[in-house]
Design an enzyme around this catalytic site. Structure first.
Site, PDB file in Angstrom:
ATOM      1  N   TYR A 152       7.862 -54.357 -70.178  1.00  0.00           N
ATOM      2  CA  TYR A 152       8.246 -55.726 -69.811  1.00  0.00           C
ATOM      3  C   TYR A 152       7.129 -56.412 -69.036  1.00  0.00           C
ATOM      4  O   TYR A 152       6.757 -57.561 -69.342  1.00  0.00           O
ATOM      5  CB  TYR A 152       9.521 -55.695 -68.978  1.00  0.00           C
ATOM      6  CG  TYR A 152       9.928 -57.047 -68.442  1.00  0.00           C
ATOM      7  CD1 TYR A 152      10.565 -57.978 -69.252  1.00  0.00           C
ATOM      8  CD2 TYR A 152       9.655 -57.399 -67.122  1.00  0.00           C
ATOM      9  CE1 TYR A 152      10.927 -59.225 -68.761  1.00  0.00           C
ATOM     10  CE2 TYR A 152      10.008 -58.645 -66.627  1.00  0.00           C
ATOM     11  CZ  TYR A 152      10.651 -59.552 -67.450  1.00  0.00           C
ATOM     12  OH  TYR A 152      11.000 -60.791 -66.959  1.00  0.00           O
ATOM     13  N   LYS A 156       4.949 -59.804 -70.117  1.00  0.00           N
ATOM     14  CA  LYS A 156       4.915 -61.035 -69.331  1.00  0.00           C
ATOM     15  C   LYS A 156       3.482 -61.411 -68.957  1.00  0.00           C
ATOM     16  O   LYS A 156       3.169 -62.592 -68.810  1.00  0.00           O
ATOM     17  CB  LYS A 156       5.784 -60.881 -68.098  1.00  0.00           C
ATOM     18  CG  LYS A 156       7.275 -60.708 -68.390  1.00  0.00           C
ATOM     19  CD  LYS A 156       7.910 -62.014 -68.874  1.00  0.00           C
ATOM     20  CE  LYS A 156       8.102 -62.141 -70.344  1.00  0.00           C
ATOM     21  NZ  LYS A 156       8.737 -63.416 -70.750  1.00  0.00           N
TER      22      LYS A 156
END
Length: 256
Positions: A152, A156
């Site tokens: 994750y 990002k």
């Protein structure tokens, strides 16, 4: 007033940002993964112009969403909000891609490349990106043991890299990234400590285009204030390499 599409806006921060923009008088188009979520979104924000339906987990799905958006006419802004979170187990899409990468990184690239170029582009990153590495040598997690939090965080970072790459390449577009804070959404979890009332304001502000202070590009924000991004996000060589990888995987070229 502006015309704005918000991806991943059937719930959570996407829906909150869309609701705020609609309250301000902007024309908003929502996006949902499937018909059931689209119906939920229509009930939650009946003043939205429409809801575009499509699953961003696949290249084909992302292409379909871009085509559906373009069929509605030109938009002033796109908020790239769609994402899955940091607690995801390892899961490959039908195209053989880690779904965190497919949704959080690749779909943002495909939509950027294929949606008719708006005046403003807004990408949701995360505070977790500050301590991430882009890991472009193993972007598909074939060499490493899966870690959902790391996957994750690096996705990002990729979103911030994409925002700044677009800012560098498209001089006629305001392209920026932001972190909304760790807030108690379904993705963030009930124990998240940040201020939910602030979490949707920056993306709406950057997309609306009503404040001259938002007429910037290649910047990173947190709660309406500029913040320093991970240095890798600003590295042109890494940006270009990420774009080349996404182009190869998707078969979609980012226009010059």
């Amino acid at each position: 007033m502006s015309r704005i599409v918000v991806t991943g806006s059937s719930t959570g921060l996407g829906l909150m940002a869309a609701g705020l923009l609609a309250e301000q008088g902007h024309q908003v188009v929502l996006h949902a993964r499937n018909t059931a979520r689209a119906e939920d979104a229509r009930r939650a924000l009946p003043q939205a112009e429409t809801v575009v339906i499509g699953d961003l987990e696949t290249v084909a799905g992302a292409k379909e969403v871009a085509a559906s958006v373009n069929a509605l006419g030109r938009f002033d802004a796109v908020i790239h909000n769609a994402a899955v979170g940091y607690r995801e187990a390892h899961h490959l899409t039908t195209e053989g891609l880690p779904h965190v990468f497919a949704i959080n990184t690749l779909s943002a690239y495909i939509l950027t490349a294929l949606i008719d170029r708006p005046r403003r582009l807004v990408y949701l990153s995360s505070g977790m990106h500050h301590h991430a590495d882009a890991n472009l040598n193993d972007i598909l997690w074939k060499k490493r043991r899966w870690n959902g939090s790391e996957a994750y965080a690096e996705s990002k970072l990729h979103d911030a890299m994409l925002a700044f790459a677009v800012a560098r390449r498209w001089k006629d577009v305001f392209s920026n990234a932001l972190e909304p804070g760790w807030v108690p959404t379904k993705m963030g979890g009930a124990g998240a400590p940040d201020d939910m009332a602030q979490a949707h304001l920056t993306q709406a502000w950057l997309a609306a285009g009503e404040d001259p202070r938002a007429d910037v590009t290649g910047e990173y924000f947190y709660h309406l204030k500029r913040r320093t991004a991970n240095p890798q996000a600003h590295d042109p060589a890494l940006q270009d390499r990420l774009i080349a990888i996404c182009e190869e995987i998707s078969g979609v070229t980012l226009p010059k």
